[in-house]
Scaffold this active site. Structure first.
Site, PDB file in Angstrom:
ATOM      1  N   HIS A 258       0.873  -1.193   0.000  1.00 18.69           N
ATOM      2  CA  HIS A 258       0.000   0.000   0.000  1.00 18.69           C
ATOM      3  C   HIS A 258       0.904   1.236   0.000  1.00 18.69           C
ATOM      4  O   HIS A 258       1.595   1.505  -0.984  1.00 18.69           O
ATOM      5  CB  HIS A 258      -0.930  -0.102   1.213  1.00 18.69           C
ATOM      6  CG  HIS A 258      -2.074   0.868   1.261  1.00 18.69           C
ATOM      7  ND1 HIS A 258      -2.406   1.694   0.228  1.00 18.69           N
ATOM      8  CD2 HIS A 258      -2.961   1.145   2.257  1.00 18.69           C
ATOM      9  CE1 HIS A 258      -3.458   2.433   0.570  1.00 18.69           C
ATOM     10  NE2 HIS A 258      -3.810   2.127   1.801  1.00 18.69           N
ATOM     11  N   HIS A 297      -2.188  -2.048  -9.879  1.00 14.12           N
ATOM     12  CA  HIS A 297      -3.180  -1.462  -8.977  1.00 14.12           C
ATOM     13  C   HIS A 297      -4.426  -2.321  -8.985  1.00 14.12           C
ATOM     14  O   HIS A 297      -4.786  -2.885 -10.016  1.00 14.12           O
ATOM     15  CB  HIS A 297      -3.535  -0.035  -9.428  1.00 14.12           C
ATOM     16  CG  HIS A 297      -4.154   0.767  -8.341  1.00 14.12           C
ATOM     17  ND1 HIS A 297      -5.504   0.743  -8.095  1.00 14.12           N
ATOM     18  CD2 HIS A 297      -3.600   1.586  -7.421  1.00 14.12           C
ATOM     19  CE1 HIS A 297      -5.752   1.529  -7.058  1.00 14.12           C
ATOM     20  NE2 HIS A 297      -4.619   2.050  -6.633  1.00 14.12           N
ATOM     21  N   ASP A 353       2.817   5.566  -6.509  1.00 11.89           N
ATOM     22  CA  ASP A 353       4.052   5.454  -5.745  1.00 11.89           C
ATOM     23  C   ASP A 353       5.300   5.415  -6.610  1.00 11.89           C
ATOM     24  O   ASP A 353       6.410   5.506  -6.094  1.00 11.89           O
ATOM     25  CB  ASP A 353       4.013   4.182  -4.880  1.00 11.89           C
ATOM     26  CG  ASP A 353       3.175   4.390  -3.639  1.00 11.89           C
ATOM     27  OD1 ASP A 353       3.042   5.548  -3.220  1.00 11.89           O
ATOM     28  OD2 ASP A 353       2.659   3.398  -3.096  1.00 11.89           O
TER      29      ASP A 353
HETATM   30  N1  ACO Z   1       4.781  -6.358 -10.833  1.00 17.69           N
HETATM   31  C1  ACO Z   1       4.643  -7.520 -11.512  1.00 17.69           C
HETATM   32  N2  ACO Z   1       3.474  -8.207 -11.576  1.00 17.69           N
HETATM   33  C2  ACO Z   1       2.432  -7.677 -10.945  1.00 17.69           C
HETATM   34  C3  ACO Z   1       2.501  -6.460 -10.239  1.00 17.69           C
HETATM   35  C4  ACO Z   1       3.746  -5.808 -10.207  1.00 17.69           C
HETATM   36  N3  ACO Z   1       3.897  -4.672  -9.527  1.00 17.69           N
HETATM   37  N4  ACO Z   1       1.299  -6.185  -9.710  1.00 17.69           N
HETATM   38  C5  ACO Z   1       0.481  -7.182 -10.053  1.00 17.69           C
HETATM   39  N5  ACO Z   1       1.159  -8.093 -10.810  1.00 17.69           N
HETATM   40  C6  ACO Z   1       0.643  -9.354 -11.354  1.00 17.69           C
HETATM   41  C7  ACO Z   1       0.650 -10.387 -10.248  1.00 17.69           C
HETATM   42  O1  ACO Z   1       1.847 -11.091 -10.174  1.00 17.69           O
HETATM   43  C8  ACO Z   1      -0.528 -11.245 -10.613  1.00 17.69           C
HETATM   44  O2  ACO Z   1      -0.114 -12.108 -11.647  1.00 17.69           O
HETATM   45  P1  ACO Z   1      -0.695 -13.619 -11.765  1.00 17.69           P
HETATM   46  O3  ACO Z   1      -2.165 -13.415 -12.073  1.00 17.69           O
HETATM   47  O4  ACO Z   1       0.092 -14.205 -12.873  1.00 17.69           O
HETATM   48  O5  ACO Z   1      -0.481 -14.249 -10.426  1.00 17.69           O
HETATM   49  C9  ACO Z   1      -1.526 -10.253 -11.218  1.00 17.69           C
HETATM   50  O6  ACO Z   1      -0.733  -9.155 -11.691  1.00 17.69           O
HETATM   51  C10 ACO Z   1      -2.522  -9.736 -10.201  1.00 17.69           C
HETATM   52  O7  ACO Z   1      -1.807  -9.288  -9.069  1.00 17.69           O
HETATM   53  P2  ACO Z   1      -2.406  -9.188  -7.618  1.00 17.69           P
HETATM   54  O8  ACO Z   1      -1.326  -8.980  -6.643  1.00 17.69           O
HETATM   55  O9  ACO Z   1      -3.364 -10.315  -7.376  1.00 17.69           O
HETATM   56  O10 ACO Z   1      -3.278  -7.885  -7.808  1.00 17.69           O
HETATM   57  P3  ACO Z   1      -3.908  -7.075  -6.650  1.00 17.69           P
HETATM   58  O11 ACO Z   1      -5.077  -6.379  -7.207  1.00 17.69           O
HETATM   59  O12 ACO Z   1      -4.124  -7.898  -5.421  1.00 17.69           O
HETATM   60  O13 ACO Z   1      -2.696  -6.105  -6.305  1.00 17.69           O
HETATM   61  C11 ACO Z   1      -1.238  -4.430  -5.851  1.00 17.69           C
HETATM   62  C12 ACO Z   1      -2.619  -4.772  -6.414  1.00 17.69           C
HETATM   63  C13 ACO Z   1      -1.127  -4.934  -4.414  1.00 17.69           C
HETATM   64  C14 ACO Z   1      -1.072  -2.921  -5.833  1.00 17.69           C
HETATM   65  C15 ACO Z   1      -0.145  -5.082  -6.728  1.00 17.69           C
HETATM   66  O14 ACO Z   1      -0.225  -4.588  -8.053  1.00 17.69           O
HETATM   67  C16 ACO Z   1       1.239  -4.879  -6.161  1.00 17.69           C
HETATM   68  O15 ACO Z   1       1.650  -5.611  -5.260  1.00 17.69           O
HETATM   69  N6  ACO Z   1       2.025  -3.882  -6.685  1.00 17.69           N
HETATM   70  C17 ACO Z   1       3.333  -3.578  -6.156  1.00 17.69           C
HETATM   71  C18 ACO Z   1       3.227  -2.794  -4.845  1.00 17.69           C
HETATM   72  C19 ACO Z   1       2.775  -1.377  -5.060  1.00 17.69           C
HETATM   73  O16 ACO Z   1       3.273  -0.668  -5.941  1.00 17.69           O
HETATM   74  N7  ACO Z   1       1.850  -0.935  -4.219  1.00 17.69           N
HETATM   75  C20 ACO Z   1       1.304   0.435  -4.266  1.00 17.69           C
HETATM   76  C21 ACO Z   1      -0.088   0.411  -4.778  1.00 17.69           C
HETATM   77  S1  ACO Z   1      -0.768   2.002  -4.902  1.00 17.69           S
HETATM   78  C22 ACO Z   1      -1.145   2.352  -3.308  1.00 17.69           C
HETATM   79  O17 ACO Z   1      -1.554   1.585  -2.509  1.00 17.69           O
HETATM   80  C23 ACO Z   1      -0.931   3.703  -2.920  1.00 17.69           C
END
Ligand code: ACO
Length: 416
Positions: A258, A297, A353
């Protein structure tokens, strides 16, 4: 470089967003709701609808972020954080006399009680995260407020104003203490953004840095039913008190999935070291199935509008030093590499971010203070939404699907 130049970049980002998302589908989740409703639920409550709201709206397909009807590009270019807080809390942009009263209220609350600063000085800086210190400080504020248990909307609104004002003072004090310096006294001559910058860095910002801090506070102020906002609302829905609810929000925001991601982004960019290393670093991450911080996201499946604004501002700031320039160039290359693989197909783009940390770094702010800046802004959305829900409160209480056994006979300990 001037504030005008920053505003011009925001205007250009808005035009680009309009061009690129014009053909996306029309928004959903804006209809009247007649409870109960049927939705498709996914892990992590994806797709779940917790309540109705008039505060803000995120449209993931179009990349829209709207506060009470106003789009974030307009607010970032033309508004101030104080005005945005008034909008979120009270439902409309203030008149000039309302704004000056609101500003005076915020300024009146800037100083925090001495015992809170004493507690902050007792926290060991080596082992503690500044977000944990911030949670402790807000909890202490609650313990010192004789009215904290009055959970009427009127009193909770007053506490919200206090917290919007004091979160900046607390984050500033935490940043200074972590550098072995004394916390500064707030300066009532300065705007909220300029005073926060001053309290954190010890320097009154120039016009451009004040504008950029203001834009950052505006853009982080509210964002739908994100994890920390939901946490704040869940705590408040038990008719706890606003301080405790905000402690919950801070604790949720701390995590790297987050609000903690911007700190990680800068650490990663430093680790990559040069533009030439971007490809191999990214391939290693992919091979290890690790996520790249600052991308992806839950809601945005188009480019995050906040990243559209922060990207060009980060580029502008990068001109300030050779080190900043290198960090920015690595980031721009990383965006190109990630988006070329995951953009079109997986809809993974930079989020808020990705570039915010680069901006804060160029402002001379320590990496571990990036997430507290997020809290200094998001306190507006946390409190506005908790107050809106409190006016027609019902305890949040979902259920879990039990997957364990149902009936096992109890055996005395000697027979196990
Ligand atoms: N890099 C690579 N792959 C990614 C990323 C990423 N940053 N984000 C999502 N994916 C992929 C996942 O590996 C997953 O792949 P799969 O289906 O093959 O397993 C798919 O996309 C879905 O990912 P989830 O984690 O299930 O998506 P969710 O909606 O739960 O996650 C989140 C959203 C937590 C923001 C995620 O994109 C993430 O962890 N990003 C990196 C951390 C980040 O930048 N957080 C800040 C978010 S903005 C905020 O809160 C202010």
């Amino acid at each position: 470089m001037s504030a005008k130049e920053v505003n011009e970049l925001i205007r250009q980002a808005a035009e680009k967003a309009m061009r690129e998302t014009d053909s996306e589908p029309e928004p959903g989740l804006t209809e009247e709701i007649n409870w109960p409703i049927k939705v498709e639920l996914h892990r992590g409550l994806a797709g779940a609808i917790s309540n109705t709201t008039q505060i803000g709206y995120v449209n993931g397909a179009k990349g829209w972020l709207i506060y009470r009807g106003f789009n974030c590009f307009d607010l970032a270019e033309k508004s101030s954080y104080e005005e945005t807080c008034h909008l979120l809390l009270h439902g409309r942009l203030p008149s000039s006399s309302e704004l000056s009263i609101f500003n005076e209220q915020l300024k009146k609350y800037r100083r925090v009680p001495q015992p809170v600063l004493d507690v902050l000085r007792m926290i060991p800086t080596e082992s503690s995260h500044p977000m944990s210190a911030l949670a402790t400080a807000v909890s202490m504020l609650g313990n010192l407020d004789a009215n904290s248990e009055d959970i009427s909307v009127e009193n909770e609104t007053e506490i919200s104003l206090k917290l919007i004002s004091q979160m900046a003072t607390l984050a500033g004090a935490i940043g200074r203490i972590r550098q072995g310096k004394e916390p500064l006294t707030p300066n009532p001559e300065l705007s909220h953004a300029a005073n926060f910058f001053y309290m954190l860095s010890g320097t009154v910002p120039d016009e451009m840095n004040e504008r950029i801090m203001d834009v950052s506070l505006i853009l982080h102020a509210d964002h739908g039913m994100n994890a920390s906002t939901f946490t704040t609302m869940v705590v408040n829905s038990s008719l706890s008190d606003m301080y405790s609810s905000v402690v919950g929000g801070i604790s949720s925001l701390k995590g790297p999935l987050h609000g903690g991601a911007n700190q990680q982004v800068v650490l990663n960019l430093r680790e990559i070291g040069s533009v030439e290393n971007v490809d191999s670093w990214y391939q290693k991450k992919r091979a290890a199935k690790e996520k790249v911080m600052g991308f992806g996201h839950r809601v945005y499946k188009a480019y995050d509008p906040r990243a559209r604004i922060f990207g060009p501002i980060a580029k502008l700031m990068a001109e300030k030093s050779a080190e900043n320039k290198t960090i920015y160039e690595i980031a721009a290359k990383l965006e190109e590499v990630v988006v070329s693989e995951l953009g079109q197909e997986r809809k993974i783009f930079p989020n808020v971010d990705f570039y915010s940390g680069i901006i804060y770094k160029a402002m001379g702010i320590d990496t571990d203070m990036f997430t507290p800046i997020f809290a200094v802004s998001r306190i507006a959305g946390w409190t506005a939404r908790a107050l809106e829900y409190l006016a027609d409160n019902r305890l949040f209480r979902p259920r879990a699907v039990y997957t364990g056994p149902i009936k096992i006979d109890y055996k005395p300990i000697e027979d196990r």
